[in-house]
Design a protein around this motif. Sequence first.
Motif, short mmCIF file in Angstrom:
data_model
loop_
_atom_site.label_atom_id
_atom_site.label_comp_id
_atom_site.label_asym_id
_atom_site.label_seq_id
_atom_site.Cartn_x
_atom_site.Cartn_y
_atom_site.Cartn_z
N PHE A 138 3.78 1.02 -5.91
CA PHE A 138 2.75 0.59 -4.96
C PHE A 138 1.59 -0.02 -5.72
N ASP A 139 0.90 -0.97 -5.09
CA ASP A 139 -0.20 -1.62 -5.81
C ASP A 139 -1.58 -1.19 -5.31
N SER A 140 -1.64 -0.34 -4.28
CA SER A 140 -2.96 0.12 -3.83
C SER A 140 -2.83 1.43 -3.07
N ALA A 141 -3.86 2.24 -3.20
CA ALA A 141 -4.01 3.49 -2.42
C ALA A 141 -5.50 3.60 -2.15
N ILE A 142 -5.89 3.48 -0.88
CA ILE A 142 -7.29 3.30 -0.53
C ILE A 142 -7.85 4.54 0.17
N ASP A 143 -9.05 4.94 -0.31
CA ASP A 143 -9.86 5.95 0.36
C ASP A 143 -9.15 7.29 0.50
N GLY A 144 -8.81 7.89 -0.63
CA GLY A 144 -8.15 9.19 -0.58
C GLY A 144 -8.14 9.88 -1.93
N ASN A 145 -7.29 10.90 -2.03
CA ASN A 145 -7.05 11.60 -3.29
C ASN A 145 -5.89 10.89 -3.97
N VAL A 146 -6.20 10.09 -4.99
CA VAL A 146 -5.23 9.15 -5.53
C VAL A 146 -4.83 9.50 -6.96
N ALA A 147 -3.73 8.91 -7.40
CA ALA A 147 -3.26 9.06 -8.78
C ALA A 147 -2.74 7.73 -9.28
N LEU A 148 -2.87 7.51 -10.59
CA LEU A 148 -2.41 6.30 -11.26
C LEU A 148 -1.20 6.66 -12.11
N PHE A 149 -0.23 5.76 -12.17
CA PHE A 149 1.05 6.08 -12.82
C PHE A 149 1.64 4.83 -13.45
N ALA A 150 2.18 4.96 -14.65
CA ALA A 150 2.80 3.81 -15.31
C ALA A 150 3.86 4.28 -16.29
N GLU A 151 4.90 3.46 -16.45
CA GLU A 151 5.91 3.70 -17.46
C GLU A 151 5.56 2.89 -18.70
N ILE A 152 5.69 3.53 -19.86
CA ILE A 152 5.40 2.88 -21.13
C ILE A 152 6.72 2.61 -21.83
N GLN B 31 0.81 -1.20 0.00
CA GLN B 31 0.00 0.00 0.00
C GLN B 31 0.85 1.27 0.00
N ALA B 32 0.36 2.28 -0.70
CA ALA B 32 1.06 3.56 -0.78
C ALA B 32 0.98 4.30 0.55
#
Length: 793
Positions: free
Chosen positions: A206-220, A9-10
């Motif tokens: 990180f594989d999870s961020a629960i119940d908040g102001n979240v962001a998704l991120f990935a390298e291509i 978790q983050a």
Amino acid sequence: MSSISVINQAFGHPGIEPKWTSARKDAVGTAYSAASRLWFTIWRGILTELYYPTIDRPQVRDLQFLVSDGKTFFHEEKRDMSSSLSCLSHSLGYQINSQSTGEGYQISKTVIADPHCASLLMYVNWQSKRPLKLYVLCSPHLGGGGFRNNAYVTKLAGHKVLSANHHNTWMAIASTKRFSKTSVGFVGASDGWTDLSRHLDMKWQFDSAIDGNVALFAEIPLADSQDEFVLSLSFGHSLNNACSTALQSLAIPFQQQSARFIEQWQRAIHWDENIGNSSTDNGKLFQASCKILMAHEDKLNPGAMIASLSIPWGEAKGDDDLGGYHLVWPRDLCNSATGLLAAGNTSTAVRSLLFLAASQKDDGSFPQNFWISGEAYWSGLQLDELSFPILLTWKLLKEELLPDFDPFYFTASAMSFLILKGPITSQDRWEEISGFSPSTLAVNIAALICAAQIFRSKGRNEQARFVEEHADYLHAHIEEWTVTSSGEIHSEISRHFVRANPCTSLENYMSPNESYIFIANCRSDQQQVFRTKDIVDAGFLELVRYGIYPAKHPLVEDSLLVVDKILKVETTKGSCWRRYNNDGYGQNDDGQPFVSTGVGRPWPLLTGERAHYELAAGRNISHLIKAIENFSSPGGPIPEQIWDGPDLPSAHLKNGGPTGSAMPLAWAHAEYLKLLRSVQDKKIYDSIPEVFDRYCGSRPNKSSIECWRLDWQIKSIPPKQKLRIICDKAFLLHWSDTDWVTTNDAESINILPNLYYMDLSAKSGSNKLLFTFFFPDWQRWIGQDFVVRIEKG
């Protein structure tokens, strides 16, 4: 089946306070198909708000690419890259080129909505002179807010995708190039932007961020110099639904998806291309305006059109501001529908009227604004919003577009409410002042005359006569209620229209010479109360638009001289006008967003209104048409307000360019379309011949009645004039014109839904009328006598 993990978790829960993003839009997009329930917006080369599954539900703050060499720099698309945008054929898809000349890379994107499902598709072409790393960053605001979101790295079909949810709303991001690294985090603490800004490389996974102001991120993963891939952002009612939608969208070659997307829009073109000949840009903004207005209609609720796919000053708005401008305002909806009708699109206008008919309240009114479900948002009452639907009804009947809809009760209920609650409006069209507004009175008078035409078409002649007489009553008092005779803001003109004459009831009525007006949104250290005669706007031009006053009426021309002295602004892109002097709704002088207080800026909509007037007056308006076109963005959106100060690069503000208010404003696009149609027809498209004949012809402009209600108790009437007593309940009137020496009893007449009336006329020589009420429904007398004096002749 897709699966998620919450082991790694983050940190940094719940993240910083979430905000939306800029309301400035270079473009808005959607597929034409009703099956594709997704809308997107673009600003500075990146995707901003995405809406799903209805047009009033924003679900994503933004999505953009980040670039880094892993050692010396990182760039984010909206801040560090220059971008250009062009439309994808005749559609609401776009080609965007973002580049950094200093670091030698370019990102070319083609953005569309999947033509068959709720998925955004982005074809990306990458070019670079040296090895660099490319990342995608997304900030979900699922459920209409940034807090209470959950983000996950999801395993799907052997590789990882990004996902997020809020209750039963899910989204998934996948790519034809499998992500080499993935992470989710809390914004401002463990998100991808913070990771790159600190490390210049992706260190956190990180594989999870629960119940908040979240962001998704990935390298291509990319080839060194050139590569291409397709990215999908998809929505669904479950994780599996969102993920399967993403995979299915990516499974079809992008070229096929794009071709189908464009084909759908080309089949949707039902407007008169000749109207674009009245433009100065070869019809470019005309075509964009038609598509933008069509895009503002919901797909699950046909006919529901919102005011704007934007949240004004969104960068300063958080989860407590749910509405933005993605709500239905009856006034904006009717103008949008009429704009499309003017352009030759008849079907949307019909759907919009039927949607309003279904949304009308039992008492005949409409909410100030509401979600497309019909649930009210704000609770104000604006009488012009009762009248615009009747003008639209009249237009559609004149064009024989309502063969299977009987508009009598819809119209009668609205006009009943208008007569029972007017002439004071709780809010004017700027949603601020209670009192007498020239623009509100104009549209109310026009609607009453249109209602009379509708009633006569149904054989309801008594109702037609009744509402016509009420229109005459309002018309007879326009200048008494809204014109000052002692104005001082123009040295040569003392008699002119005022913005509005504040009043909440007849008991506290004062003339425009004597009353005071409160200006909303001014700073507490600024003057907030002014003499009514010192505050002006150009709302009185609606009196000319509908045919109530002739264009060259001396009072109108004098009032325009005052308006131009006080409100006209010359920008690098053309002339524009502010709403009214000392307005506080707009960008602050230092470029900061409007938050409760600000400085009112010019509105391109008002350039369109002025152009309509100048056309009615027989003058050339090509420079005003060109100004509106100059105010629009490359993708077509016209802003609500423009910046009238010097360029302010730190706030992305340019003279004549958009501020942080709503963009696009659907009402402004509708005004532009109606303007082009008016030029083509050589007459004002909104003008109503029956109104013009009644008030600008040879007929005396007098009223045969004066109105009296329990909440509108006038004290006197002119001789030989009828006293019309109006009530929302049946009554028996006990009355006398002989000081109770002789008496009369008469039952009220039910003329409209929930509206009862009785006309009284005094015998010659009488100096007053006395009366009281008995209410049969309650079986009791009101217990009070009322008196109305007869003025001396």
